[in-house]
Design an enzyme around this catalytic site. Structure first.
Site, PDB file in Angstrom:
ATOM      1  N   PHE A 221      13.264   5.458  12.050  1.00 11.71           N
ATOM      2  CA  PHE A 221      11.882   5.024  11.654  1.00 11.71           C
ATOM      3  C   PHE A 221      10.948   6.302  11.201  1.00 11.71           C
ATOM      4  CE2 PHE A 221       8.370   2.101  11.795  1.00 11.71           C
ATOM      5  CZ  PHE A 221       8.878   1.115  11.232  1.00 11.71           C
TER       6      PHE A 221
ATOM      7  N   ASP B 184      14.271   0.124   1.968  1.00  6.69           N
ATOM      8  CA  ASP B 184      15.039  -0.062   3.195  1.00  6.69           C
ATOM      9  C   ASP B 184      16.111  -1.369   2.949  1.00  6.69           C
ATOM     10  OD1 ASP B 184      15.572  -0.762   5.887  1.00  6.69           O
ATOM     11  OD2 ASP B 184      13.904   0.260   6.554  1.00  6.69           O
TER      12      ASP B 184
ATOM     13  N   LYS C  97       0.897  -1.304   0.076  1.00  4.84           N
ATOM     14  CA  LYS C  97      -0.032   0.011   0.094  1.00  4.84           C
ATOM     15  C   LYS C  97       0.763   1.322   0.081  1.00  4.84           C
ATOM     16  CE  LYS C  97      -3.135  -2.057   3.345  1.00  4.84           C
ATOM     17  NZ  LYS C  97      -3.736  -2.165   4.629  1.00  4.84           N
ATOM     18  N   GLY C  98       2.136   1.038   0.503  1.00  2.00           N
ATOM     19  CA  GLY C  98       3.167   2.357   0.722  1.00  2.00           C
ATOM     20  C   GLY C  98       3.031   3.395  -0.356  1.00  2.00           C
TER      21      GLY C  98
ATOM     22  N   LYS D 280      16.931   4.390   1.886  1.00  2.00           N
ATOM     23  CA  LYS D 280      17.694   4.041   3.011  1.00  2.00           C
ATOM     24  C   LYS D 280      19.037   3.041   3.061  1.00  2.00           C
ATOM     25  CE  LYS D 280      14.695   3.884   7.038  1.00  2.00           C
ATOM     26  NZ  LYS D 280      14.274   3.115   8.239  1.00  2.00           N
TER      27      LYS D 280
ATOM     28  N   GLU E 255       7.924   2.927  -5.749  1.00  2.00           N
ATOM     29  CA  GLU E 255       8.125   2.523  -4.406  1.00  2.00           C
ATOM     30  C   GLU E 255       8.034   3.658  -3.377  1.00  2.00           C
ATOM     31  OE1 GLU E 255       7.536   0.464  -2.130  1.00  2.00           O
ATOM     32  OE2 GLU E 255       8.221  -1.297  -2.331  1.00  2.00           O
ATOM     33  N   ASP E 256       7.719   3.773  -2.246  1.00  2.00           N
ATOM     34  CA  ASP E 256       7.863   4.753  -1.335  1.00  2.00           C
ATOM     35  C   ASP E 256       8.988   5.011  -0.562  1.00  2.00           C
ATOM     36  OD1 ASP E 256       6.512   2.394  -0.271  1.00  2.00           O
ATOM     37  OD2 ASP E 256       6.125   3.101   1.627  1.00  2.00           O
TER      38      ASP E 256
ATOM     39  N   ASP F 147       3.647   3.732   6.705  1.00  2.00           N
ATOM     40  CA  ASP F 147       2.760   3.292   7.937  1.00  2.00           C
ATOM     41  C   ASP F 147       3.931   2.693   8.893  1.00  2.00           C
ATOM     42  OD1 ASP F 147       3.280   0.645   6.569  1.00  2.00           O
ATOM     43  OD2 ASP F 147       2.108   0.131   8.170  1.00  2.00           O
TER      44      ASP F 147
ATOM     45  N   ARG G 148      -0.207   6.664   7.356  1.00  2.00           N
ATOM     46  CA  ARG G 148      -0.184   6.804   5.834  1.00  2.00           C
ATOM     47  C   ARG G 148      -0.685   8.158   5.260  1.00  2.00           C
ATOM     48  NH1 ARG G 148       1.254   1.836   3.931  1.00  2.00           N
ATOM     49  NH2 ARG G 148       0.258  -0.203   5.218  1.00  2.00           N
TER      50      ARG G 148
HETATM   51  C1  PRP Z   1       7.116  -1.410   3.113  1.00  2.00           C
HETATM   52  C2  PRP Z   1       7.820  -0.202   2.455  1.00  2.00           C
HETATM   53  C3  PRP Z   1       8.404  -0.843   1.078  1.00  2.00           C
HETATM   54  C4  PRP Z   1       9.215  -1.973   1.658  1.00  2.00           C
HETATM   55  C5  PRP Z   1      10.482  -1.593   1.908  1.00  2.00           C
HETATM   56  O1  PRP Z   1       6.289  -2.056   2.637  1.00  2.00           O
HETATM   57  O2  PRP Z   1       6.338   0.419   1.608  1.00  2.00           O
HETATM   58  O3  PRP Z   1       7.631  -1.508   0.423  1.00  2.00           O
HETATM   59  O4  PRP Z   1       8.446  -1.978   3.115  1.00  2.00           O
HETATM   60  O5  PRP Z   1      11.195  -2.513   2.973  1.00  2.00           O
HETATM   61  P1  PRP Z   1      12.539  -3.354   2.165  1.00  2.00           P
HETATM   62  O6  PRP Z   1      13.465  -2.514   1.184  1.00  2.00           O
HETATM   63  O7  PRP Z   1      13.107  -3.810   3.484  1.00  2.00           O
HETATM   64  O8  PRP Z   1      12.085  -4.876   1.775  1.00  2.00           O
HETATM   65  P2  PRP Z   1       5.308  -2.768   3.932  1.00  2.00           P
HETATM   66  O9  PRP Z   1       5.934  -4.257   3.499  1.00  2.00           O
HETATM   67  O10 PRP Z   1       5.496  -2.424   5.170  1.00  2.00           O
HETATM   68  O11 PRP Z   1       4.003  -2.897   3.052  1.00  2.00           O
HETATM   69  P3  PRP Z   1       3.088  -1.550   2.994  1.00  2.00           P
HETATM   70  O12 PRP Z   1       3.511  -0.831   1.615  1.00  2.00           O
HETATM   71  O13 PRP Z   1       1.712  -2.133   2.735  1.00  2.00           O
HETATM   72  O14 PRP Z   1       3.223  -0.689   4.192  1.00  2.00           O
HETATM   73 MG    MG Z   2       4.228  -0.949   5.824  1.00  2.00          MG
HETATM   74 MN    MN Z   3       5.490  -1.257   0.663  1.00  2.00          MN
END
Ligand code: PRP
Ligand code: MG
Ligand code: MN
Length: 179
Positions: free
Chosen positions: A152, A103, A43-44, A131, A99-100, A159, A165
């Protein structure tokens, strides 16, 4: 400002400026007759995607994938679940993933490996936030909005435990809200 917010890292205006810049760059890098499918990672990426596509002035198709690796945890599990796959046929098309935040990179590593196996013409990645300190795998990112420290982060689609969000800015959380 929200009570749980420690510091606003990027204001509504900072983000808007950056999104315009990214949209212009993307519009220049593709040819007008390229068939480009812009894929938002739910969703991000929802909020960023909605703003970014309106700054892209070449014809594009829009689609979404929903994946989740974090759930309610603050640590990436490394196990990525596809909750929703693409609706569009992407074979022979250019794919641009939105992507948002990146990480560990594990979500996108999984996603790009998956999409590359579908006979597409090209694959690029655009993220609002990066990051790099936390990266656990090799990823080639084509468009980066801002590099951020290992804090964070919430807001503008991102989120913590499914909250925050809808904040219009990107902010760090007070430690007591997640400890
Ligand atoms: C978060 C964010 C990225 C991902 C990044 O999504 O939106 O998609 O984590 O992290 P990474 O590089 O360590 O994989 P999340 O899995 O929390 O789902 P969401 O988008 O629904 O919040
Ligand atoms: Mg998330
Ligand atoms: Mn995500």
């Amino acid at each position: 400002m929200h009570n749980d917010v420690e510091e606003i890292l990027f204001s509504k205006e900072d983000i808007s400026r950056k999104v315009k810049e990214l949209g212009e760059k993307i519009s220049k890098d593709y040819n007008r007759d390229d068939e480009v499918v812009v894929v938002g990672v739910l969703k991000g990426a929802n909020v960023f995607m909605a703003d970014l596509i309106r700054e892209i002035d070449i014809p594009v198709y829009i689609d979404f994938m929903a994946v989740s690796s974090y759930g309610y945890s603050t640590e990436s599990s490394g196990i990525v679940r596809i909750l929703k796959d693409l609706d569009l046929e992407i074979e022979g098309k250019h794919v641009l993933i939105i992507e948002d935040i990146i990480d560990t990179g594990l979500t996108l590593k999984y996603l790009t490996d998956n999409l590359k196996s579908r006979n597409i013409k090209s694959l690029k990645i655009c993220t609002l936030l990066d990051k790099p300190k936390r990266r656990k795998c090799d990823l080639n990112i084509d468009y980066i909005g801002f590099e951020i420290p290992d804090k964070f982060i919430v807001g503008y689609g991102i989120d913590y435990g499914e909250k925050y969000r809808n904040l219009p800015y990107v902010a760090s959380l007070k430690e007591e809200t997640y400890k």
